[in-house]
Design an enzyme around this catalytic site. Structure first.
Site, PDB file in Angstrom:
ATOM      1  N   ASP A  43      40.731  32.651 -10.312  1.00  0.00           N
ATOM      2  CA  ASP A  43      40.986  31.906 -11.535  1.00  0.00           C
ATOM      3  C   ASP A  43      40.366  32.685 -12.697  1.00  0.00           C
ATOM      4  OD1 ASP A  43      41.534  29.557 -13.241  1.00  0.00           O
ATOM      5  OD2 ASP A  43      39.357  29.342 -13.209  1.00  0.00           O
ATOM      6  N   ASP A  71      39.668  31.250 -16.500  1.00  0.00           N
ATOM      7  CA  ASP A  71      38.775  30.525 -17.405  1.00  0.00           C
ATOM      8  C   ASP A  71      37.635  29.865 -16.650  1.00  0.00           C
ATOM      9  OD1 ASP A  71      40.466  31.153 -19.541  1.00  0.00           O
ATOM     10  OD2 ASP A  71      41.757  29.445 -19.093  1.00  0.00           O
ATOM     11  N   ASP A 120      36.682  27.442 -10.415  1.00  0.00           N
ATOM     12  CA  ASP A 120      35.528  26.751 -10.995  1.00  0.00           C
ATOM     13  C   ASP A 120      35.795  25.288 -11.312  1.00  0.00           C
ATOM     14  OD1 ASP A 120      35.560  26.802 -14.519  1.00  0.00           O
ATOM     15  OD2 ASP A 120      37.249  27.411 -13.263  1.00  0.00           O
TER      16      ASP A 120
END
Length: 470
Positions: A12, A14, A164
């Site tokens: 991922d 961001d 996250d």
């Protein structure tokens, strides 16, 4: 104990590789005109811009027109002002590159934002990038991770996704990936197949490899009078087991001693039940289940230790009389009562165990193969939550019939799939029916390399260990 090989790592963007979650949070606050709270996080973190724009419009009562574009501009301006890689991110990317492990960027951000970040990180660090613009559905749907795996030519089960947010975790897990979660703003719970760490510092390729699931190969095999219809049957049975690389074999028609003799020759563990059933395993047997004096028909089970996980494996043999496909007029399931009672007894013994594998010669076809016949034995297993691994891997019964009865019975004997590997709580990687060589039909079977009148069924599962908290 074999783990799947690490084929790729899918990152991922961001909040995972770069510290943009805070920038995005601040951008949303700016457009919303208020401070966000933790209650807002599910609508903001890991979501595409359009989702957050629609949510803002709904919560503020204002028009949605232009909100997505405003969010884009506000976030892009903040990104250009300074991208900060998360600690350990670049070191991990470079270590994976040195070891030849391909990487992909998988983000719910639009292409314009992703390209800005890729330029800052070094686009050459990634073989593939998938953005919100590249799939019909973005996170939490599995589409982005599946698209990345297709582009890389790898299987999701052999990939680690680094995420996250819970939204991203859900996407990766739905695609079948192992997950390393490094929460940025909102906490994430550990779970089987999901490890939670505070960050990427000191994460190495070897640490990622250790997260991947074990591979468990299970065979169902009717030995046909223990194999005694074929010359040198024991040596031929051992050759099949060695060549197929299976880990556990559920046996029927053992002729008393086959399980013990095969296990002793292989240096494996075993369980013998009655004169007909047995299980052999390269993994330790920690418990023996069911009636040890079971009759010729019935079920027997073991509990095996695969890494830090326990798995129950059961083998069943159901009555052969009044075989359904022999019925040429009327309801072909009319004589299934005896087999159905035996299956129900087997399911009662298994209970709600999970993960569990049930293999066996059921002496009946599957309702998944016959579109107009609800064969009650396989229906009962399905209603108990057991899934047919062969049909999971090969969903088209016309293209992949998977016949196991019979490689030596000639015409007009019906060909059908009556041997099964069912499961609950595992992920299927592959399943196939198996016969070695080119068996001659009855009665000239004595010199066959294949020492049975059934084909075997072999299913490869992936099996995660217990959850690893941070």
């Amino acid at each position: 104990m074999n783990r799947l090989p690490l084929q790729a790592v899918l990152f991922d963007m961001d909040g995972t590789l770069v510290d943009t979650e805070r920038l995005w949070w601040e951008a949303v606050e700016q457009i919303a005109g208020r401070a966000l709270t933790t209650a807002d996080a599910p609508e903001v973190l890991g979501r595409p811009v359009e989702h957050t724009a629609d949510w803002l419009a709904a919560t503020t009562g204002g028009p949605a027109t232009g909100l997505a574009e405003a969010l884009h501009r506000e976030f892009a301006d903040r990104v250009r002002a300074g991208i900060v890689p998360r600690p350990g991110a670049l070191d991990l990317l470079d270590a994976l590159a040195r070891e030849g492990v391909p990487t992909a960027l998988v983000t719910a951000s639009p292409r314009a934002v992703a390209d800005t970040v890729l330029e800052a990180l070094g686009a050459s660090r990634f073989a593939v990038s998938v953005t919100a613009d590249d799939t019909e559905h973005t996170k939490p749907a599995p589409d982005p991770y599946l698209a990345a795996c297709r582009a890389l030519g790898v299987g999701p089960a052999a990939c680690v996704a680094v995420e996250d947010t819970q939204t991203g975790v859900s996407s990766a897990e739905a695609a079948g990936c192992t997950v390393l979660a490094v929460p940025s703003l909102a906490p994430i719970d550990a779970a089987p197949g999901r490890t939670v760490l505070s960050g990427l510092t000191d994460v190495t390729p070897d640490r990622l490899r250790a997260l991947l699931p074990y591979e468990l190969r299970v065979m169902s095999w009717n030995l046909w009078y223990g194999g005694t219809k074929v010359h040198d049957h024991r040596a031929k049975q051992l050759k099949v087991i060695a060549e197929t690389g299976v880990d556990v074999v559920g046996l029927q028609e053992t002729y008393g001693t086959a399980a013990e003799e095969l296990a002793e020759a292989l240096g494996w563990h075993h369980h013998r039940a009655g004169e007909n059933l047995g299980i052999i395993s390269r993994f330790p047997v920690t418990a023996r289940l069911g009636d040890p004096d079971v009759g010729f028909y019935g079920a027997a089970g073991v509990r095996i230790a695969v890494g830090d996980q326990d798995v129950e494996v059961w083998t069943a043999h159901l009555d052969y009389r009044d075989y359904g496909p022999y019925v040429t007029e009327g309801d072909p399931t009319v004589h299934e009562g005896v087999r159905l009672a035996e299956m129900r007894d087997t399911l009662r013994r298994i209970g709600d165990a999970e993960p569990v594998v049930l293999v066996g010669d059921f002496n009946c076809p599957s309702h998944l193969d016959w579109p107009d016949v609800s064969w009650p034995v396989t229906v009962a297993a399905e209603q108990a939550g057991l899934r047919d691994s062969y049909r999971e891997a090969n969903p088209d019964p016309v293209r992949d019939p998977g016949h196991t009865w019979s490689p030596v019975e000639g015409h007009p004997e019906p060909q059908d799939r009556i041997d099964f590997v069912l499961h609950r709580g595992l992920r299927v990687l592959d399943s196939r029916s198996y016969v070695s060589g080119s068996p001659r039909p009855l009665p000239d079977v004595a010199d066959n390399d294949w020492p049975s009148d059934h084909a075997a069924v072999i299913t490869t599962f992936s099996l995660h260990g217990r959850a690893e908290p941070a």
